[in-house]
Design a protein around this motif. Structure first.
Motif, mmCIF file in Angstrom:
data_model
loop_
_atom_site.group_PDB
_atom_site.id
_atom_site.type_symbol
_atom_site.label_atom_id
_atom_site.label_comp_id
_atom_site.label_asym_id
_atom_site.label_seq_id
_atom_site.Cartn_x
_atom_site.Cartn_y
_atom_site.Cartn_z
ATOM 1 N N LYS A 131 24.215 41.874 8.169
ATOM 2 C CA LYS A 131 24.558 43.140 7.749
ATOM 3 C C LYS A 131 25.931 42.843 6.880
ATOM 4 O O LYS A 131 26.304 43.346 5.515
ATOM 5 N N SER A 132 26.797 41.991 7.411
ATOM 6 C CA SER A 132 27.824 41.711 6.716
ATOM 7 C C SER A 132 27.911 40.880 5.555
ATOM 8 O O SER A 132 28.306 40.994 4.536
ATOM 9 N N ARG A 133 26.843 39.900 5.702
ATOM 10 C CA ARG A 133 26.356 38.871 4.350
ATOM 11 C C ARG A 133 26.004 40.144 3.366
ATOM 12 O O ARG A 133 26.205 40.090 2.063
ATOM 13 N N GLU A 134 25.129 40.973 3.853
ATOM 14 C CA GLU A 134 24.479 41.936 2.719
ATOM 15 C C GLU A 134 25.469 42.891 2.082
ATOM 16 O O GLU A 134 25.421 43.198 0.771
ATOM 17 N N SER A 135 26.422 43.409 2.987
ATOM 18 C CA SER A 135 27.386 44.111 2.415
ATOM 19 C C SER A 135 28.456 43.326 1.321
ATOM 20 O O SER A 135 28.780 43.719 0.388
ATOM 21 N N LEU A 144 27.297 40.836 -0.667
ATOM 22 C CA LEU A 144 26.734 40.465 -1.838
ATOM 23 C C LEU A 144 26.628 41.856 -2.549
ATOM 24 O O LEU A 144 26.687 41.817 -3.789
ATOM 25 N N THR A 145 26.430 42.908 -1.628
ATOM 26 C CA THR A 145 26.391 44.347 -2.525
ATOM 27 C C THR A 145 27.820 44.530 -3.233
ATOM 28 O O THR A 145 27.996 45.266 -4.260
ATOM 29 N N SER A 146 28.899 44.220 -2.778
ATOM 30 C CA SER A 146 30.172 44.478 -3.119
ATOM 31 C C SER A 146 30.734 43.610 -4.098
ATOM 32 O O SER A 146 31.788 43.833 -4.789
ATOM 33 N N LYS A 147 30.133 42.604 -4.564
ATOM 34 C CA LYS A 147 30.305 41.659 -5.513
ATOM 35 C C LYS A 147 30.496 42.218 -6.941
ATOM 36 O O LYS A 147 29.479 43.287 -7.160
ATOM 37 N N LYS A 189 29.236 43.063 -10.472
ATOM 38 C CA LYS A 189 27.900 42.898 -11.169
ATOM 39 C C LYS A 189 28.029 42.456 -12.571
ATOM 40 O O LYS A 189 28.900 43.298 -13.435
#
Length: 133
Positions: free
Chosen positions: A116-120, A122-125, A127
């Motif tokens: 979950k922390s990796r996904e968060s 990646l989504t907060s980078k 764009k």
């Protein structure tokens, strides 16, 4: 007087293995064993273990005598100690298995939290822009 084999070798002029200068009448110097090893005589390859618990279990746990009227026999000191030791071992085994189950559950939760922390992250980078100039 030497054994027949040694004296035959001496007559032929062959060397005889001796440990000392004295002449011996035993066959050990000739390299022959006169007796079969004791273990093989008993039909064993190696000595049995002294503390074979399963073989001695009935002798250790069953009472030495019984009452004719059906009363239970009192436990001996060794039986009480063994019973307490088995109880403590059982308690420890149960405690350690519970700890193992808790550790497995914690490891699964930790892995899920890492995902979950990796996904968060990646989504907060940032764009890239959708339109190019």
């Amino acid at each position: 007087m030497a054994c027949s084999r040694c004296s035959a070798q001496l007559l032929r002029g062959l060397p005889v293995k001796t440990i000392s200068r004295a002449v011996s009448t035993t066959h050990e110097l000739c390299g022959k064993r006169t007796k079969e090893p004791v273990l093989r005589k008993w039909g064993l390859e190696k000595f049995p273990k002294e503390d074979n618990y399963n073989r001695l279990r009935p002798l250790l746990e069953l009472p030495d005598f019984t009452y004719l009227d059906g009363r239970p026999t009192p436990l001996t000191k060794q039986q009480l100690e063994r019973k307490e030791m088995n109880y403590n071992l059982t308690k420890r085994i149960v405690m350690l298995t519970k700890e193992m189950e808790e550790a497995k559950i914690a490891a699964v939760k930790r892995k899920q939290g890492d995902v979950k922390s990796r996904e968060s992250i990646l989504t907060s980078k940032l764009k890239p822009k959708s339109t190019q100039l």
